[in-house]
Design an enzyme around this catalytic site. Structure first.
Site, PDB file in Angstrom:
ATOM      1  N   THR A   1       2.778  -9.894  14.463  1.00 47.59           N
ATOM      2  CA  THR A   1       1.609 -10.427  13.771  1.00 47.59           C
ATOM      3  C   THR A   1       0.782  -9.232  13.313  1.00 47.59           C
ATOM      4  O   THR A   1       0.668  -8.251  14.052  1.00 47.59           O
ATOM      5  CB  THR A   1       0.748 -11.263  14.752  1.00 47.59           C
TER       6      THR A   1
ATOM      7  N   CYS B   1      -4.001 -18.939  20.866  1.00 52.49           N
ATOM      8  CA  CYS B   1      -3.975 -17.670  21.614  1.00 52.49           C
ATOM      9  C   CYS B   1      -2.785 -16.839  21.152  1.00 52.49           C
ATOM     10  O   CYS B   1      -1.702 -17.371  20.918  1.00 52.49           O
ATOM     11  CB  CYS B   1      -3.810 -17.923  23.111  1.00 52.49           C
TER      12      CYS B   1
ATOM     13  N   THR C   1       0.815  -1.221   0.000  1.00 48.93           N
ATOM     14  CA  THR C   1       0.000   0.000   0.000  1.00 48.93           C
ATOM     15  C   THR C   1       0.847   1.268   0.000  1.00 48.93           C
ATOM     16  O   THR C   1       0.503   2.258  -0.655  1.00 48.93           O
ATOM     17  CB  THR C   1      -0.913   0.018   1.248  1.00 48.93           C
TER      18      THR C   1
ATOM     19  N   THR D   1       1.573  -4.746   4.130  1.00 45.13           N
ATOM     20  CA  THR D   1       1.390  -5.194   5.516  1.00 45.13           C
ATOM     21  C   THR D   1       0.858  -6.621   5.624  1.00 45.13           C
ATOM     22  O   THR D   1       1.058  -7.278   6.637  1.00 45.13           O
ATOM     23  CB  THR D   1       0.419  -4.256   6.270  1.00 45.13           C
ATOM     24  N   ASP D   2       0.165  -7.093   4.561  1.00 43.67           N
ATOM     25  CA  ASP D   2      -0.527  -8.384   4.697  1.00 43.67           C
ATOM     26  C   ASP D   2       0.401  -9.528   5.108  1.00 43.67           C
ATOM     27  O   ASP D   2       0.038 -10.350   5.945  1.00 43.67           O
ATOM     28  CB  ASP D   2      -1.243  -8.747   3.390  1.00 43.67           C
TER      29      ASP D   2
HETATM   30  N1  ASP Z   1      -2.557  -5.778   0.243  1.00 41.08           N
HETATM   31  C1  ASP Z   1      -1.539  -4.873   0.707  1.00 41.08           C
HETATM   32  C2  ASP Z   1      -0.232  -5.618   0.769  1.00 41.08           C
HETATM   33  O1  ASP Z   1       0.014  -6.342   1.707  1.00 41.08           O
HETATM   34  C3  ASP Z   1      -1.894  -4.300   2.038  1.00 41.08           C
HETATM   35  C4  ASP Z   1      -0.898  -3.318   2.597  1.00 41.08           C
HETATM   36  O2  ASP Z   1       0.138  -3.040   2.078  1.00 41.08           O
HETATM   37  O3  ASP Z   1      -1.180  -2.788   3.663  1.00 41.08           O
HETATM   38  O4  ASP Z   1       0.563  -5.514  -0.130  1.00 41.08           O
END
Ligand code: ASP
Length: 351
Positions: A173, A286, A20, A96-97
């Site tokens: 995580t 958990c 992103t 982030t994924d």
């Molecule tokens: N779908 C995006 C990715 O992981 C989400 C992000 O970057 O926050 O590339």
């Protein structure tokens, strides 16, 4: 304490992999797509104010991190290896994924790492108003360049920096798909907090254990599976997974402190797997806390058939560690032993 060398003597490599942070909206579909590094850097002219020698490179092509594969980790590790002497630190821009998987994988693949590798990204693209990308990006550069009074890097490990927290990469995580605080490190405290100053928790940061040169290992073995238990799980679900040809490792996501239902078929299937040289490791569903199979009868039954203790590891750290160890060692007993030992700060192994 953080001491700055002459900024002009500090070199940082930015590796843009996608995500992103560098995306723009496709005018036809309205969906976010990876864009190029020039666009990204043009939106952060502040990065030149550090006075560092900042160079950039791109994973070609940049990807949404949902497309991330072990081959990409290998490419990133090789880029770091090639630039290791030249640069003081590395900043990886990443979606982030799957950022926590990449951070975990690199923590194992970059053996003897003694320089900062700071991974960051954002929830809003860097070209948009209210982006969280700028702060994440700029602070990551500052952390990658930070030295102690002897001129050694303050953070010589793979970390994720996000929303004012620096976390050990293999402890993180993704927990939030819409807030800016996208990551948590449930079982290990933050290594630094960024406010007006960046406050480093030096006692928590890993010190290099060796003077040996960086060694990069990229042969990850992906013949692994994850089984997450749920009430009502059927025998055929488990038997399908364990009958996968050439399967070498299974991560069992259990309840609470490492417990599983007392079903004869479950325990005997796990016993067979262990007896056949397949590495089976127990981690908890958990987020916080550790597996302790001796606490309940429902955990002890797993320990008794050879299931290994993954302690307080995240799934991201456990799966990448398993791929790494299975790729690296032929001897299965060595793999089993190291699965239960802390090798890169990823677990708190209790005796
Ligand atoms: N779908 C995006 C990715 O992981 C989400 C992000 O970057 O926050 O590339």
């Amino acid at each position: 304490m953080q001491i700055m060398k002459n900024p002009a003597e500090i070199s940082i490599l930015i590796l843009y992999t996608g995500g992103t942070i560098g995306m723009t909206h496709n005018p036809l579909t309205g969906a976010l797509e990876s864009f190029d590094l020039e666009h990204l850097c043009a939106n952060v002219p502040e990065m030149n104010h550090f006075g560092f020698n900042i160079e950039t490179t791109t994973l070609n092509p940049p990807i949404d991190s949902s497309d991330m594969e072990p081959e990409h980790w290998g490419k990133m590790a090789k880029i770091i290896e090639e630039g290791y002497e030249k640069y003081d630190g590395f900043v990886i821009l990443h979606g982030t994924d799957t950022m926590a998987y990449t951070a975990s994988a690199l923590s194992f693949m970059l053996e003897n790492l003694q320089k900062p590798v700071i991974i960051t990204g954002s929830q809003i693209p860097i070209g948009q108003l209210r982006t969280d990308g700028k702060e994440n990006f700029l602070t990551s550069i500052e952390i990658a360049a930070a030295k102690d009074k002897n001129g050694n890097p303050l953070v010589p490990e793979v970390c994720i920096y996000f929303e004012s927290k620096l976390m050990r990469g293999n402890r993180t995580t993704k927990i939030n798909s819409e807030g800016f605080n996208a990551f948590r490190s449930f079982n290990f405290p933050a290594l630094a907090n960024a406010g007006i100053d960046i406050k480093y928790e030096s006692h928590l940061i890993r010190k290099p254990k060796t003077d040996e040169p960086l060694r990069v290992f990229t042969e990850m073995d992906t013949r692994v599976a994850v089984i997450s238990l749920f009430p009502g799980i059927r025998e055929e679900v488990l038997s399908q997974i364990v009958n996968i040809p050439n399967l070498r490792g299974v991560i069992l996501k259990t309840y609470g402190s490492g417990n599983a239902p007392r079903k004869e078929w479950l325990v005997s299937t796990l016993a067979n797997l262990c007896a056949n040289g397949i590495v089976v490791v127990n981690i908890s569903q958990c987020s916080k806390g550790s597996v302790e199979m001796r606490r309940y009868e429902t955990g002890l039954q797993l320990l008794n058939v050879g299931v290994l203790n993954g302690y307080d590891c995240t799934i991201e750290a456990m799966i990448t560690k398993m791929m790494y160890l299975l790729g690296k060692y032929k001897d299965i007993e060595t793999v089993k032993r190291l699965m239960c030992e802390d090798i890169a700060g990823e677990m708190t192994a209790l005796s």
